[in-house]
Write a protein that holds these residues in place. Structure first.
Motif, PDB file in Angstrom:
ATOM      1  N   ARG A  12       0.818  -1.218   0.000  1.00 28.61           N
ATOM      2  CA  ARG A  12       0.000   0.000   0.000  1.00 28.61           C
ATOM      3  C   ARG A  12       0.851   1.268   0.000  1.00 28.61           C
ATOM      4  O   ARG A  12       0.529   2.223  -0.694  1.00 28.61           O
ATOM      5  N   ARG A  13       1.924   1.274   0.803  1.00 26.68           N
ATOM      6  CA  ARG A  13       2.662   2.521   0.991  1.00 26.68           C
ATOM      7  C   ARG A  13       4.145   2.427   0.668  1.00 26.68           C
ATOM      8  O   ARG A  13       4.880   3.402   0.832  1.00 26.68           O
ATOM      9  N   GLY A  14       4.619   1.287   0.240  1.00 32.42           N
ATOM     10  CA  GLY A  14       6.048   1.090   0.009  1.00 32.42           C
ATOM     11  C   GLY A  14       6.578   1.831  -1.209  1.00 32.42           C
ATOM     12  O   GLY A  14       5.842   2.123  -2.143  1.00 32.42           O
ATOM     13  N   GLY A  15       7.863   2.128  -1.155  1.00 31.10           N
ATOM     14  CA  GLY A  15       8.533   2.750  -2.290  1.00 31.10           C
ATOM     15  C   GLY A  15       8.686   1.768  -3.438  1.00 31.10           C
ATOM     16  O   GLY A  15       8.837   0.569  -3.234  1.00 31.10           O
ATOM     17  N   PHE A  16       8.644   2.275  -4.649  1.00 29.36           N
ATOM     18  CA  PHE A  16       8.701   1.463  -5.866  1.00 29.36           C
ATOM     19  C   PHE A  16      10.151   1.137  -6.213  1.00 29.36           C
ATOM     20  O   PHE A  16      11.014   1.999  -6.160  1.00 29.36           O
ATOM     21  N   ARG A  17      10.437  -0.122  -6.564  1.00 30.94           N
ATOM     22  CA  ARG A  17      11.765  -0.561  -7.003  1.00 30.94           C
ATOM     23  C   ARG A  17      11.630  -1.317  -8.315  1.00 30.94           C
ATOM     24  O   ARG A  17      10.769  -2.188  -8.454  1.00 30.94           O
ATOM     25  N   VAL A  18      12.490  -1.010  -9.253  1.00 30.19           N
ATOM     26  CA  VAL A  18      12.512  -1.725 -10.536  1.00 30.19           C
ATOM     27  C   VAL A  18      13.203  -3.072 -10.333  1.00 30.19           C
ATOM     28  O   VAL A  18      14.237  -3.150  -9.685  1.00 30.19           O
ATOM     29  N   VAL A  19      12.623  -4.127 -10.869  1.00 27.08           N
ATOM     30  CA  VAL A  19      13.193  -5.470 -10.812  1.00 27.08           C
ATOM     31  C   VAL A  19      13.310  -5.984 -12.237  1.00 27.08           C
ATOM     32  O   VAL A  19      12.332  -5.999 -12.986  1.00 27.08           O
TER      33      VAL A  19
END
Length: 86
Positions: A12-19
């Motif tokens: 819901r609130r986590g930072g976005f990381r590219v995988v």
């Protein structure tokens, strides 16, 4: 999916990381990180089952970590910086 989102704050609130999906065969992946909680979201856009190999260094996951599916469909293991999931 809604229940998993409700019980997992990082979704819901986590930072976005590219995988990165190393196989690049219609698999899309990204991570959400909130504090010590990291969640990997993977979607298979193909009509067939895929074996995904994903670079998970951006999530802070270390070699040997066992990762469980929030929907209850198995587990994978991190080897080096890559998650291997069958």
């Amino acid at each position: 999916l809604i229940a998993a989102r409700r019980r997992t704050p990082a979704l819901r609130r986590g930072g976005f990381r590219v995988v990165e999906a190393k196989d690049g065969r219609q698999c899309v992946a990204f991570g959400r990180v909130l504090g010590a909680e990291a969640v990997l979201v993977v979607a298979n856009a193909s009509p067939v089952k895929r074996h995904c190999h994903l670079t998970v260094a951006a999530l802070g996951w270390e070699d040997g970590r066992i990762v469980h599916d929030l929907l209850g469909h198995g587990e994978g293991v991190v080897a080096g910086d890559t998650l291997h999931w069958d």
